[in-house]
Design a protein around this motif. Structure first.
Motif, PDB file in Angstrom:
ATOM      1  N   LYS A  52     -69.682 -17.127  54.858  1.00 55.02           N
ATOM      2  CA  LYS A  52     -68.315 -17.523  54.507  1.00 55.02           C
ATOM      3  C   LYS A  52     -67.340 -16.969  55.549  1.00 55.02           C
ATOM      4  O   LYS A  52     -67.674 -16.044  56.307  1.00 55.02           O
ATOM      5  CB  LYS A  52     -67.950 -16.947  53.123  1.00 55.02           C
ATOM      6  CG  LYS A  52     -68.740 -17.541  51.988  1.00 55.02           C
ATOM      7  CD  LYS A  52     -68.046 -18.791  51.493  1.00 55.02           C
ATOM      8  CE  LYS A  52     -68.239 -18.980  50.005  1.00 55.02           C
ATOM      9  NZ  LYS A  52     -67.313 -19.985  49.462  1.00 55.02           N
ATOM     10  N   TYR A  53     -66.146 -17.536  55.564  1.00 53.51           N
ATOM     11  CA  TYR A  53     -65.159 -17.167  56.592  1.00 53.51           C
ATOM     12  C   TYR A  53     -63.803 -16.860  55.976  1.00 53.51           C
ATOM     13  O   TYR A  53     -63.382 -17.508  55.017  1.00 53.51           O
ATOM     14  CB  TYR A  53     -65.001 -18.325  57.582  1.00 53.51           C
ATOM     15  CG  TYR A  53     -66.289 -18.661  58.290  1.00 53.51           C
ATOM     16  CD1 TYR A  53     -66.574 -18.119  59.538  1.00 53.51           C
ATOM     17  CD2 TYR A  53     -67.234 -19.504  57.690  1.00 53.51           C
ATOM     18  CE1 TYR A  53     -67.776 -18.417  60.180  1.00 53.51           C
ATOM     19  CE2 TYR A  53     -68.431 -19.805  58.317  1.00 53.51           C
ATOM     20  CZ  TYR A  53     -68.701 -19.255  59.564  1.00 53.51           C
ATOM     21  OH  TYR A  53     -69.873 -19.540  60.198  1.00 53.51           O
ATOM     22  N   ALA A  54     -63.108 -15.854  56.559  1.00 58.45           N
ATOM     23  CA  ALA A  54     -61.748 -15.526  56.108  1.00 58.45           C
ATOM     24  C   ALA A  54     -60.752 -16.175  57.071  1.00 58.45           C
ATOM     25  O   ALA A  54     -61.058 -16.379  58.248  1.00 58.45           O
ATOM     26  CB  ALA A  54     -61.556 -14.013  56.104  1.00 58.45           C
ATOM     27  N   LYS A  55     -59.550 -16.444  56.568  1.00 58.71           N
ATOM     28  CA  LYS A  55     -58.520 -17.035  57.417  1.00 58.71           C
ATOM     29  C   LYS A  55     -58.059 -16.057  58.507  1.00 58.71           C
ATOM     30  O   LYS A  55     -57.398 -16.449  59.455  1.00 58.71           O
ATOM     31  CB  LYS A  55     -57.323 -17.480  56.574  1.00 58.71           C
ATOM     32  CG  LYS A  55     -57.615 -18.757  55.791  1.00 58.71           C
ATOM     33  CD  LYS A  55     -56.386 -19.270  55.081  1.00 58.71           C
ATOM     34  CE  LYS A  55     -56.725 -20.605  54.397  1.00 58.71           C
ATOM     35  NZ  LYS A  55     -55.588 -21.077  53.563  1.00 58.71           N
ATOM     36  N   THR A  56     -58.394 -14.778  58.341  1.00 59.11           N
ATOM     37  CA  THR A  56     -58.088 -13.785  59.368  1.00 59.11           C
ATOM     38  C   THR A  56     -59.232 -13.692  60.399  1.00 59.11           C
ATOM     39  O   THR A  56     -59.287 -12.751  61.178  1.00 59.11           O
ATOM     40  CB  THR A  56     -57.818 -12.415  58.715  1.00 59.11           C
ATOM     41  OG1 THR A  56     -58.824 -12.201  57.703  1.00 59.11           O
ATOM     42  CG2 THR A  56     -56.457 -12.386  58.056  1.00 59.11           C
ATOM     43  N   HIS A  57     -60.137 -14.663  60.365  1.00 61.37           N
ATOM     44  CA  HIS A  57     -61.191 -14.835  61.373  1.00 61.37           C
ATOM     45  C   HIS A  57     -62.319 -13.811  61.341  1.00 61.37           C
ATOM     46  O   HIS A  57     -62.877 -13.455  62.376  1.00 61.37           O
ATOM     47  CB  HIS A  57     -60.579 -14.953  62.779  1.00 61.37           C
ATOM     48  CG  HIS A  57     -59.561 -16.038  62.866  1.00 61.37           C
ATOM     49  ND1 HIS A  57     -59.892 -17.369  62.842  1.00 61.37           N
ATOM     50  CD2 HIS A  57     -58.202 -15.994  62.927  1.00 61.37           C
ATOM     51  CE1 HIS A  57     -58.789 -18.098  62.897  1.00 61.37           C
ATOM     52  NE2 HIS A  57     -57.750 -17.297  62.946  1.00 61.37           N
TER      53      HIS A  57
ATOM     54  N   LYS B 117     -60.385  -5.843  49.913  1.00 63.75           N
ATOM     55  CA  LYS B 117     -60.255  -7.204  50.441  1.00 63.75           C
ATOM     56  C   LYS B 117     -58.830  -7.472  50.948  1.00 63.75           C
ATOM     57  O   LYS B 117     -57.855  -7.190  50.251  1.00 63.75           O
ATOM     58  CB  LYS B 117     -60.590  -8.203  49.333  1.00 63.75           C
ATOM     59  CG  LYS B 117     -60.459  -9.653  49.721  1.00 63.75           C
ATOM     60  CD  LYS B 117     -60.921 -10.530  48.574  1.00 63.75           C
ATOM     61  CE  LYS B 117     -60.897 -12.003  48.896  1.00 63.75           C
ATOM     62  NZ  LYS B 117     -59.587 -12.582  49.022  1.00 63.75           N
ATOM     63  N   GLY B 118     -58.763  -7.971  52.199  1.00 63.66           N
ATOM     64  CA  GLY B 118     -57.461  -8.356  52.747  1.00 63.66           C
ATOM     65  C   GLY B 118     -56.702  -7.238  53.427  1.00 63.66           C
ATOM     66  O   GLY B 118     -55.626  -7.466  53.982  1.00 63.66           O
ATOM     67  N   THR B 119     -57.253  -6.022  53.426  1.00 63.31           N
ATOM     68  CA  THR B 119     -56.548  -4.934  54.114  1.00 63.31           C
ATOM     69  C   THR B 119     -57.305  -4.535  55.391  1.00 63.31           C
ATOM     70  O   THR B 119     -58.531  -4.645  55.471  1.00 63.31           O
ATOM     71  CB  THR B 119     -56.393  -3.688  53.220  1.00 63.31           C
ATOM     72  OG1 THR B 119     -57.689  -3.276  52.821  1.00 63.31           O
ATOM     73  CG2 THR B 119     -55.558  -3.996  51.993  1.00 63.31           C
TER      74      THR B 119
ATOM     75  N   ALA C  51     -60.772  -6.569  55.825  1.00 61.44           N
ATOM     76  CA  ALA C  51     -61.982  -6.652  55.004  1.00 61.44           C
ATOM     77  C   ALA C  51     -61.989  -7.986  54.268  1.00 61.44           C
ATOM     78  O   ALA C  51     -61.051  -8.282  53.537  1.00 61.44           O
ATOM     79  CB  ALA C  51     -62.013  -5.491  54.011  1.00 61.44           C
ATOM     80  N   PRO C  52     -63.032  -8.789  54.447  1.00 59.93           N
ATOM     81  CA  PRO C  52     -63.083 -10.064  53.742  1.00 59.93           C
ATOM     82  C   PRO C  52     -63.503  -9.899  52.274  1.00 59.93           C
ATOM     83  O   PRO C  52     -63.262 -10.792  51.468  1.00 59.93           O
ATOM     84  CB  PRO C  52     -64.125 -10.867  54.525  1.00 59.93           C
ATOM     85  CG  PRO C  52     -64.916  -9.872  55.286  1.00 59.93           C
ATOM     86  CD  PRO C  52     -64.114  -8.626  55.430  1.00 59.93           C
TER      87      PRO C  52
ATOM     88  N   ASN D 228     -65.637 -16.359  46.510  1.00 57.67           N
ATOM     89  CA  ASN D 228     -65.140 -17.703  46.209  1.00 57.67           C
ATOM     90  C   ASN D 228     -63.808 -17.997  46.895  1.00 57.67           C
ATOM     91  O   ASN D 228     -63.433 -19.145  47.082  1.00 57.67           O
ATOM     92  CB  ASN D 228     -64.984 -17.887  44.690  1.00 57.67           C
ATOM     93  CG  ASN D 228     -66.325 -17.752  43.985  1.00 57.67           C
ATOM     94  OD1 ASN D 228     -67.375 -18.061  44.568  1.00 57.67           O
ATOM     95  ND2 ASN D 228     -66.301 -17.249  42.761  1.00 57.67           N
ATOM     96  N   ASP D 229     -63.069 -16.919  47.246  1.00 57.87           N
ATOM     97  CA  ASP D 229     -61.776 -17.116  47.908  1.00 57.87           C
ATOM     98  C   ASP D 229     -61.935 -17.447  49.392  1.00 57.87           C
ATOM     99  O   ASP D 229     -60.976 -17.826  50.053  1.00 57.87           O
ATOM    100  CB  ASP D 229     -60.923 -15.833  47.810  1.00 57.87           C
ATOM    101  CG  ASP D 229     -60.690 -15.423  46.368  1.00 57.87           C
ATOM    102  OD1 ASP D 229     -60.825 -16.306  45.489  1.00 57.87           O
ATOM    103  OD2 ASP D 229     -60.405 -14.234  46.126  1.00 57.87           O
TER     104      ASP D 229
END
Lengths: 123, 362
Positions: free
Chosen positions: A3-8, A47-49, A65-66, A107-108
């Motif tokens: 999976k991939y995060a929008k922060t790459h 997540k996200g930080t 962190a994804p 899932n996000d």
């Protein structure tokens, strides 16, 4: 599952362990990596930080962190060979392994197709 | 945004382009590290057509240029070039530049792209009481820098007479059938040449230089590699290491300040020299692989003692290096700490340059 995060960042999941790295798109944007500031083992991440940074000739970039959890392993090879992040960002250039506390967070994240589309829009 | 005559070439080479002082310039082609290696081991060629070229002509050219610049233009022979600063009345650096003595009554000043308009205004203003004419030729000349230890061996194949050029000399030569001013100068610490050519000839010369250079390892190199090379060679960069609030003495450029002649800023600089410097640029070796970047603070025993002006990872030395404006009491071999995003990282003050390449002398 990958999976991939929008922060790459990418995440590859095996049971409760998530291997994390930056995407090929990210390493191209970053340019030559010269230093990877790896986190301590057992560091708790949310997540996200931002939890570590990767430094290229051009700039230092935070890595987000994804998923939430605890760092259980870091890629020690990057201490001597930070260029692996450029050469093989989604393979030998992985950054850390995180023991996840909430698999539902996955899932996000985006799947490969959605991430590819996201990058095309961004570039 | 302005484009150099080589814009289409950069796009064809798949360069990453950036805005540099209003110019669309190549940051890198293959990658900064490999481009630095080309310059250090073989040859890198740079598009520096964005640099400004200002021509000064007339009976009082030499007097005027000597008054304008801190280094001694009058002592140059025709065919010689000098590195210099241009200061304001307070001794602050307006720009650093190359001054070419084209003739007894003609000079060419090659200035930083970001400063061309500011410099031109300053020069025209100061020229009013002199018999000189000032003109801007920035959009008439393209400029290609050929840099690396094999530069002479390579260029002599196309322009045999350039081997006669000593460091910081120039002449008019044909290359690939085009007349150019070729100068043995550069900004990398390696031997090399800078080719001033007609705007419209620039793509042809660039393409020939690249096409014939395989055996010499000729590669295009971008502004990223240029910045790493100049920092390894410890050349100051305007806007980073110095600006209008920095004097040449503080920037370690006292060798281009000649007090035996008159020039703008002389009184202020003389006063600073007599009173002693409070701060000056020093080289730092960061004892970690993190990069100390422009604006980061430097500490000694918990006290702030200066600020980083430039920093990079040096692929040639395998070390993180930086220039810093530090309290003048601090001397080489002393240790300081750099605050890198909240982490105090040890660094050692070292003598400059960090790296000495194939450049003929310095």
């Amino acid at each position: 599952m990958k999976k991939y995060a929008k922060t790459h960042e990418w995440v590859s999941v095996d049971g409760e362990i998530a291997t994390v790295g930056i995407t090929n798109f990210a390493q191209e944007k970053l340019g030559d990596v010269v230093y990877v500031d790896l986190p301590q083992i057992n560091k708790e991440v949310k997540k996200g930080t931002a939890f570590m940074s990767v430094e290229s000739v051009k700039a230092a970039s935070d890595i987000y962190a994804p998923v939430s959890g605890k760092v259980v392993q870091v890629n020690e090879r990057l201490n001597d060979q930070p260029e692996l992040v450029n050469k093989d960002p989604e393979g030998e250039g992985w950054l850390v392994k995180i023991q996840m506390i909430d698999q539902a967070e996955l899932n996000d994240l985006l799947d490969q197709g959605a991430y590819k589309k996201f990058c095309e829009e961004e570039s | 945004m302005k484009r150099t005559p080589l814009y289409e070439n950069h796009i064809a080479l798949n360069a990453k382009m950036i805005d540099f002082a209003g110019w669309e310039m190549p940051l890198q082609y293959e990658g900064i590290t490999s481009e630095v290696m080309s310059v250090r081991k073989g040859i890198g060629i740079f598009d520096v057509s964005h640099m400004g070229e200002i021509l000064i002509e007339g009976d009082e050219t030499i007097n005027f240029v000597d008054y304008l610049l801190t280094n001694s233009f009058g002592s140059l022979k025709v065919g010689q070039v000098m590195y210099t600063t241009m200061c304001n009345d307070e001794g602050g650096i307006i720009d650093d530049l190359l001054a070419y003595k084209l003739g007894e009554k003609r000079a060419m000043l090659v200035v930083n792209a970001a400063n061309t308009d500011k410099d031109l205004k300053w020069i025209v203003d100061r020229a009013k009481t002199f018999k000189v004419k000032v003109s801007d030729f920035s959009m008439d000349y393209g400029l290609i820098a050929v840099q690396g230890p094999l530069s002479e061996e390579y260029l002599r194949k196309f322009s045999p007479d350039v081997v006669e050029l000593p460091y910081y000399n120039f002449g008019s030569y044909a290359i690939f059938g085009k007349y150019c001013i070729i100068s043995r100068t550069g900004y990398t610490g390696e031997d090399g040449f800078e080719i001033y050519c007609k705007w419209s000839d620039t793509p042809f010369i660039w393409e020939e230089l690249l096409a014939r250079g395989e055996a010499f390892g000729v590669k295009p190199a971008g502004l990223g590699a240029r910045d790493v090379c100049r920092l390894e060679a410890s050349y100051m960069l305007y806007g980073n290491d110095m600006d209008q609030d920095t004097t040449p003495l503080e920037a370690g450029l006292s060798w281009v300040v000649k007090f035996e002649k008159d020039f703008i800023g002389k009184e202020s600089l003389l006063k600073q020299k007599e009173e002693g410097l409070k701060r000056r640029i020093r080289g730092l070796e960061v004892l970690d692989k993190r990069i100390a970047r422009h604006g980061m603070e430097v500490f000694k025993d918990g006290e702030k003692v200066g600020v980083i002006t430039s920093g990079t990872f040096s692929p040639t030395l395998g070390k993180s290096i930086a220039l810093a404006m530090l309290d003048s009491q601090l001397k080489p071999s002393e240790e300081v700490e750099v605050d890198i995003r909240g982490t105090k990282v040890m660094a050692k003050i070292v003598k400059l340059p960090f790296y000495r390449g194939s450049v003929k002398s310095s």
